[in-house]
Design a protein around this motif. Structure first.
Motif, PDB file in Angstrom:
ATOM      1  N   ASN A 192      -4.202   6.112   3.892  1.00 39.21           N
ATOM      2  CA  ASN A 192      -5.038   7.089   3.006  1.00 39.21           C
ATOM      3  C   ASN A 192      -4.900   6.753   1.624  1.00 39.21           C
ATOM      4  OD1 ASN A 192      -6.773   9.390   3.176  1.00 39.21           O
ATOM      5  ND2 ASN A 192      -5.032  10.723   2.587  1.00 39.21           N
ATOM      6  N   VAL A 193      -5.277   5.448   1.067  1.00 44.14           N
ATOM      7  CA  VAL A 193      -5.152   5.026  -0.164  1.00 44.14           C
ATOM      8  C   VAL A 193      -6.419   4.735  -0.733  1.00 44.14           C
ATOM      9  CG1 VAL A 193      -4.203   3.755  -1.821  1.00 44.14           C
ATOM     10  CG2 VAL A 193      -2.609   4.477  -0.038  1.00 44.14           C
ATOM     11  N   PRO A 194      -6.986   5.408  -1.753  1.00 40.90           N
ATOM     12  CA  PRO A 194      -8.474   4.974  -2.211  1.00 40.90           C
ATOM     13  C   PRO A 194      -8.447   3.524  -2.792  1.00 40.90           C
ATOM     14  CG  PRO A 194      -7.482   6.518  -3.642  1.00 40.90           C
ATOM     15  CD  PRO A 194      -6.559   6.437  -2.573  1.00 40.90           C
ATOM     16  N   TRP A 195      -9.504   2.880  -2.775  1.00 40.58           N
ATOM     17  CA  TRP A 195      -9.824   1.746  -3.361  1.00 40.58           C
ATOM     18  C   TRP A 195     -11.061   1.363  -3.950  1.00 40.58           C
ATOM     19  CZ3 TRP A 195     -12.014  -3.059  -1.664  1.00 40.58           C
ATOM     20  CH2 TRP A 195     -12.601  -3.077  -0.288  1.00 40.58           C
ATOM     21  N   ILE A 196     -11.155   0.414  -4.951  1.00 39.18           N
ATOM     22  CA  ILE A 196     -12.362   0.323  -5.702  1.00 39.18           C
ATOM     23  C   ILE A 196     -12.752  -1.165  -5.360  1.00 39.18           C
ATOM     24  CG2 ILE A 196     -13.595   0.517  -7.641  1.00 39.18           C
ATOM     25  CD1 ILE A 196     -11.480   2.651  -8.742  1.00 39.18           C
ATOM     26  N   PHE A 221       0.802  -1.241   0.044  1.00 41.68           N
ATOM     27  CA  PHE A 221      -0.034   0.013  -0.035  1.00 41.68           C
ATOM     28  C   PHE A 221       0.834   1.221  -0.150  1.00 41.68           C
ATOM     29  CE2 PHE A 221      -3.851  -2.155   0.434  1.00 41.68           C
ATOM     30  CZ  PHE A 221      -4.710  -1.416   0.362  1.00 41.68           C
ATOM     31  N   GLN A 222       2.034   1.225   0.583  1.00 47.36           N
ATOM     32  CA  GLN A 222       2.857   2.435   0.750  1.00 47.36           C
ATOM     33  C   GLN A 222       3.363   2.902  -0.611  1.00 47.36           C
ATOM     34  OE1 GLN A 222       5.663   2.350   4.241  1.00 47.36           O
ATOM     35  NE2 GLN A 222       4.643   0.376   4.756  1.00 47.36           N
ATOM     36  N   GLU A 223       3.425   1.878  -1.706  1.00 46.38           N
ATOM     37  CA  GLU A 223       3.835   2.444  -2.879  1.00 46.38           C
ATOM     38  C   GLU A 223       2.713   2.684  -3.788  1.00 46.38           C
ATOM     39  OE1 GLU A 223       7.195   2.720  -3.487  1.00 46.38           O
ATOM     40  OE2 GLU A 223       7.353   2.047  -1.321  1.00 46.38           O
ATOM     41  N   ALA A 224       1.368   2.445  -3.634  1.00 45.18           N
ATOM     42  CA  ALA A 224       0.342   2.605  -4.335  1.00 45.18           C
ATOM     43  C   ALA A 224      -0.444   4.008  -4.330  1.00 45.18           C
ATOM     44  CB  ALA A 224      -0.662   1.446  -4.211  1.00 45.18           C
ATOM     45  N   ASP A 225      -0.914   4.391  -5.501  1.00 44.38           N
ATOM     46  CA  ASP A 225      -1.697   5.347  -5.589  1.00 44.38           C
ATOM     47  C   ASP A 225      -3.119   5.136  -5.396  1.00 44.38           C
ATOM     48  OD1 ASP A 225       0.215   7.835  -6.170  1.00 44.38           O
ATOM     49  OD2 ASP A 225       0.569   6.536  -7.977  1.00 44.38           O
TER      50      ASP A 225
END
Length: 317
Positions: free
Chosen positions: A121-125, A94-98
């Motif tokens: 605080n990373v959005p996900w779908i 997660f730390q590397e993802a937008d």
């Protein structure tokens, strides 16, 4: 802008392969694919990146997807991880993802994704598909209700592709919604996000769009005012153990439950099924699975915990 963005896809099955191909063709900068499974012939009906050669070689899905995607757009940096994503792996990825796209096959992983997304605080779908039915919802930490909030109001679990099947057009409809929302986030056009739970049944000509703003709970333990992130705690994660002296793995859900054995039996269409008042036995060519009312499952025919978890989620989702 897309060329600077990094997307993480959890799962390389029907939803994952479709979303990955669309994003790679769109020209994102980096794509990470995580999956614990390998390609089988039964996957080819709905998992579009794979071939018969992949199934015959039992290629890990993440690797087969990466090889195919590199031939589509070699400018995209693609990482493939053959792993069962748990808390430690998810937190690192997660730390590397937008942005994260949900293409997994079980709610245990989805709920961990949900909690980790709130922490970082990373959005996900979210996306799900079975039979001719599908649904999708975009979760923006700090703004929208999270999946934990939704579960309090809407039943999202149930049957799986392996028990009732899935038609490919339903897969494409779900990923059309997921990838469109993903592109909006990646180009930072947040005003255009749908912000509704989309569900449909293509076979029965049904389409629903539900506004979910009122579902957000201030006391939600995953996204509320005092979050505890319950699905990352050890007691809420699935317990597995290899039984001593036996070719058997026991799987016990993290939370107490009472399994409806009659409902489970109705979804088992292949293999031999036997049932008594206390348990249900499901025999396939290679394995026998014993389902107990308290949620436990004994998987005979393997000592491999990863394989046992794969079989468990294949039946129960």
């Amino acid at each position: 802008m897309l060329m600077q963005k990094r997307v993480l896809i959890i799962g390389a099955g029907a939803l994952g392969t479709s979303s990955a191909e669309q994003l790679v063709r769109a020209g994102i900068g980096s794509l990470t694919i995580v999956d614990r499974d390998y390609v089988e012939m039964s996957n080819l009906q709905r998992q579009q990146l794979f071939s018969e050669n992949d199934a015959q070689a039992r290629m890990p899905k993440a690797i087969a997807a990466k090889e195919r995607l590199r031939k589509i757009n070699s400018d995209v940096y693609i990482e493939a991880h053959i792993m069962d994503a748990q808390r430690e792996e998810l937190e690192e990825l997660f730390q590397e993802a937008d942005l994260i796209l949900d293409a997994t096959d079980n709610f245990e992983t989805r709920m961990m994704i949900n909690d980790v997304s709130q922490i970082y605080n990373v959005p996900w779908i979210y996306g799900g598909c079975v039979g001719s039915y599908g649904l999708s919802y975009t979760i923006i930490p700090g703004e929208t209700p999270c999946l934990h909030c939704l579960l309090e109001s809407i039943p999202l679990g149930g049957a799986t592709c392996d028990t009732v099947g899935v038609i490919s057009p339903a897969v494409q409809m779900v990923t059309a919604h997921q990838v469109t929302e993903a592109l909006k986030i990646l180009v930072e056009d947040y005003d255009s996000l749908h912000r509704k739970l989309i569900s449909f049944d293509l076979w029965n000509n049904q389409y629903t769009s539900i506004k979910m703003d009122n579902v957000k709970r201030p006391d939600c333990p995953s996204c509320g005012e005092k979050p505890s992130y319950p699905f990352l705690s050890p007691e809420n994660q699935m317990k597995t153990a290899v039984l001593c002296g036996r070719d058997t793995v026991q799987i016990r859900p993290g939370s107490k439950q009472k399994r409806d054995l009659e409902a489970l039996r109705e979804n088992l269409h292949e293999g031999e099924v036997m049932q008594n008042p206390f348990l249900l036995s499901y025999q396939t060519d290679k394995h026998r699975m014993i389902f107990f009312q308290d949620g436990r499952v004994l998987i005979h025919g393997t000592k491999d915990i990863t394989e046992a978890r794969r079989l468990y989620h294949k039946i129960l989702g």
